[in-house]
Motif scaffolding. Structure first.
Motif, PDB file in Angstrom:
ATOM      1  N   GLU A  67       1.052  -1.150  -0.340  1.00 14.32           N
ATOM      2  CA  GLU A  67      -0.143  -0.239  -0.044  1.00 14.32           C
ATOM      3  C   GLU A  67       0.724   1.228  -0.370  1.00 14.32           C
ATOM      4  O   GLU A  67       0.515   2.927  -0.482  1.00 14.32           O
ATOM      5  CB  GLU A  67      -0.385  -0.019   1.150  1.00 14.32           C
ATOM      6  N   ARG A 101      -9.800   0.856  -3.437  1.00 17.16           N
ATOM      7  CA  ARG A 101     -10.137   0.475  -2.588  1.00 17.16           C
ATOM      8  C   ARG A 101     -12.105   1.404  -2.616  1.00 17.16           C
ATOM      9  O   ARG A 101     -11.317   2.183  -2.294  1.00 17.16           O
ATOM     10  CB  ARG A 101      -9.639   0.718  -0.877  1.00 17.16           C
ATOM     11  N   GLN A 106     -14.544  -2.565   1.082  1.00 20.42           N
ATOM     12  CA  GLN A 106     -13.213  -2.610   1.205  1.00 20.42           C
ATOM     13  C   GLN A 106     -13.086  -1.754   2.014  1.00 20.42           C
ATOM     14  O   GLN A 106     -11.407  -2.114   2.905  1.00 20.42           O
ATOM     15  CB  GLN A 106     -13.014  -2.339  -0.612  1.00 20.42           C
ATOM     16  N   VAL A 107     -13.556  -0.360   2.339  1.00 22.42           N
ATOM     17  CA  VAL A 107     -12.374   0.316   3.761  1.00 22.42           C
ATOM     18  C   VAL A 107     -13.170  -0.410   4.772  1.00 22.42           C
ATOM     19  O   VAL A 107     -11.882   0.142   5.998  1.00 22.42           O
ATOM     20  CB  VAL A 107     -13.679   1.547   3.429  1.00 22.42           C
ATOM     21  N   PHE A 110     -10.337  -2.682   5.766  1.00 20.90           N
ATOM     22  CA  PHE A 110      -8.863  -1.548   5.555  1.00 20.90           C
ATOM     23  C   PHE A 110      -8.699  -0.860   7.142  1.00 20.90           C
ATOM     24  O   PHE A 110      -7.670  -1.706   8.055  1.00 20.90           O
ATOM     25  CB  PHE A 110      -9.338  -0.614   4.943  1.00 20.90           C
ATOM     26  N   ARG A 175     -15.662   6.559   1.116  1.00 21.63           N
ATOM     27  CA  ARG A 175     -14.555   6.991   0.857  1.00 21.63           C
ATOM     28  C   ARG A 175     -14.905   8.656   0.559  1.00 21.63           C
ATOM     29  O   ARG A 175     -14.396   9.196   0.200  1.00 21.63           O
ATOM     30  CB  ARG A 175     -14.318   5.736  -0.004  1.00 21.63           C
TER      31      ARG A 175
END
Length: 192
Positions: A67, A101, A106-107, A110, A175
């Motif tokens: 990342e 992402r 997905q977030v 994370f 996001r």
């Protein structure tokens, strides 16, 4: 001493654990799941790693390296010069969350990785190293974008808090919430 075959097997296990971690969070990393994803016998996980915690640390380290490299590439690929607060916020979201992402699932995976440091103290040094590298990139994005200095810690706290609040409230858009909050902070700093 490890053989080339042993090193390849260990690397396959770390890659499989990292993929599970990145996609589904730390709870997805189990001996059985990692061995299956790597196409190796279950016993391989305990042969190459003392315990699941050691495997999880290796996976978190690998994901952090990947990342950070992707964030560095995103910053380097951004056009030089001043950018709008919205463009800067979008680039900061790419640095903090990763460009790929996008979905709330997905977030969430994370943030679960970051929160795992509370349950797994061995992860903390790895997470701190990753956070420090990302904070340097945050500072660089803000500076290169022509915005007044906002401490990385403040930007990251606002970004994380906004994304997590959106995840808790549901309805999608973690996001986007992150980007909106960061753009708002940057635009307010510009007026001060």
């Amino acid at each position: 001493m490890t053989t080339p075959k042993g090193e390849a097997r260990r690397a396959a296990l770390v890659a499989a654990a990292a993929a599970l971690l990145a996609a589904h969070g730390p709870d997805a990393v189990s001996h059985r799941a990692v061995a299956a994803a790597a196409g190796l016998p279950l016993a391989a996980t305990t042969y190459y790693f003392r315990d699941l915690a050691e495997l999880l640390v290796a996976a978190v380290d690998r994901v952090g390296e990947e990342e950070t490299a992707a964030a560095r590439a995103a910053v380097d690929a951004a056009p030089p010069g001043r950018r709008s607060t919205r463009e800067t916020a979008a680039l900061l979201a790419d640095v903090l969350l990763g460009a790929d992402r996008r979905s709330d699932a997905q977030v969430q995976a994370f943030y679960e990785r970051w929160l795992a440091g509370g349950r797994h103290p061995a992860l903390r040094p790895v997470l701190r190293r990753t956070r420090a590298r990302l904070d340097e990139l945050v500072d660089e994005v803000v500076e290169r974008g022509g915005h007044r200095a906002v401490p990385a810690a403040r930007l990251v706290a606002l970004a994380d808090g906004s994304a997590l609040a959106a995840l808790v409230e549901g309805g999608g858009g973690a996001r986007g919430a992150l980007e909106d909050a960061v753009a708002d902070l940057l635009s307010r700093r510009r007026r001060w």
